[in-house]
Design an enzyme around this catalytic site. Structure first.
Site, mmCIF file in Angstrom:
data_model
loop_
_atom_site.group_PDB
_atom_site.id
_atom_site.type_symbol
_atom_site.label_atom_id
_atom_site.label_comp_id
_atom_site.label_asym_id
_atom_site.label_seq_id
_atom_site.Cartn_x
_atom_site.Cartn_y
_atom_site.Cartn_z
ATOM 1 N N GLY A 45 0.789 -1.229 0.000
ATOM 2 C CA GLY A 45 0.000 0.000 0.000
ATOM 3 C C GLY A 45 0.817 1.272 0.000
ATOM 4 N N HIS B 253 2.247 0.711 -13.257
ATOM 5 C CA HIS B 253 3.088 -0.450 -13.579
ATOM 6 C C HIS B 253 4.549 -0.018 -13.427
ATOM 7 C CE1 HIS B 253 4.223 -4.277 -15.321
ATOM 8 N NE2 HIS B 253 5.097 -3.621 -16.044
ATOM 9 N N ASN C 191 1.812 2.878 -2.603
ATOM 10 C CA ASN C 191 1.224 3.783 -3.616
ATOM 11 C C ASN C 191 -0.058 4.411 -3.079
ATOM 12 O OD1 ASN C 191 2.668 3.851 -6.336
ATOM 13 N ND2 ASN C 191 2.782 1.711 -5.794
HETATM 14 C C1 GRF Z 1 5.142 -2.178 -6.438
HETATM 15 O O1 GRF Z 1 6.181 -2.920 -7.061
HETATM 16 C C2 GRF Z 1 4.377 -1.443 -7.473
HETATM 17 O O2 GRF Z 1 5.199 -1.108 -8.562
HETATM 18 C C3 GRF Z 1 3.397 -2.424 -7.969
HETATM 19 O O3 GRF Z 1 3.028 -3.164 -6.803
HETATM 20 C C4 GRF Z 1 4.133 -3.162 -5.880
HETATM 21 C C5 GRF Z 1 3.702 -2.846 -4.487
HETATM 22 O O4 GRF Z 1 3.073 -1.604 -4.487
HETATM 23 N N1 GRF Z 1 2.323 -1.752 -8.627
HETATM 24 P P1 GRF Z 1 2.363 -1.049 -3.123
HETATM 25 O O5 GRF Z 1 3.477 -0.798 -2.120
HETATM 26 O O6 GRF Z 1 1.423 -2.129 -2.615
HETATM 27 O O7 GRF Z 1 1.678 0.203 -3.545
#
Ligand code: GRF
Length: 201
Positions: free
Chosen positions: A12, A108, A14
């Protein structure tokens, strides 16, 4: 104000970047009203609670074929306008992407069309980039359609690959220097666009 749902499967980070951008005013045309995790133990649910946002676990393993219909019902109950896939690992059906056509975005961790499509997710993307020996990689935000990582590209940001990078080090740099910057930016762009299309006052 556009209602946003963020779909997650893991850390999470992002999602965190989006919530912080909202709270700092960089995202002002939309609000995250729902966070969904598709499996147990996602740190993303804790992050949602920390930011006082509604967090729902829709366990794909338990729901099986009922997963997507449950997801659609949850999105409808929360009047969702924009769906953000942020570290979301479940493949969505063609029916689903058509139902929300033009209103689903995904982050991505490569410069599409490199290192993308079926089987390219998480660390595997960075392992492939290092294997190929690229000097520049990065992240892409794109619209989601029925082709994995196939929709229209919205934003990209390049990141340098450094001598001796491990997949983990490269992944972290791509997240910090690209993902956490362009995903919130894309959320604001899409929210603004959807608001204008809807003639929000
Ligand atoms: C990261 O590698 C991101 O690039 C991909 O999912 C992975 C984990 O993302 N989309 P997050 O920390 O769960 O947002």
């Amino acid at each position: 104000m556009v209602n946003i749902a963020v779909l997650t499967s893991g850390g999470g980070t992002n999602l965190e970047a989006i919530l912080r951008s909202e709270e700092s005013g960089r995202i002002k045309s939309g609000k995250v009203v729902l966070v969904v995790a598709d499996r147990e133990g996602c740190q993303s649910l804790k992050r949602a609670e920390n930011h006082k946002r509604k967090a729902v676990l829709l366990d794909k393993r338990k729901l099986r074929k009922a997963f997507e219909e449950t997801l659609v019902r949850t999105l409808e109950e929360n009047s969702i306008d924009l769906i953000v896939l942020a570290g979301f690992l479940s493949i969505l059906s063609e029916d689903f992407t058509r139902l929300y056509s033009g209103r689903i975005i995904n982050i991505h961790p490569s410069l599409i069309p490199s290192f993308c499509g079926r089987g390219f997710y998480g660390l595997k993307v960075h392992e492939a980039a290092l294997e190929r020996g690229v000097k520049v990689t990065g992240a892409t935000v794109h619209l989601v359609n029925e082709i994995p990582d196939g929709g229209k590209i919205l934003l990209q940001k390049a990141v340098e690959v450094k001598e001796g990078d491990s997949p983990e080090i490269l992944q972290r740099r791509v997240m910090e220097e690209a993902e956490w910057i362009i995903l919130p930016e894309a959320v604001e762009l899409m929210s603004k666009k959807l608001s204008e299309d809807r003639n929000d006052d």
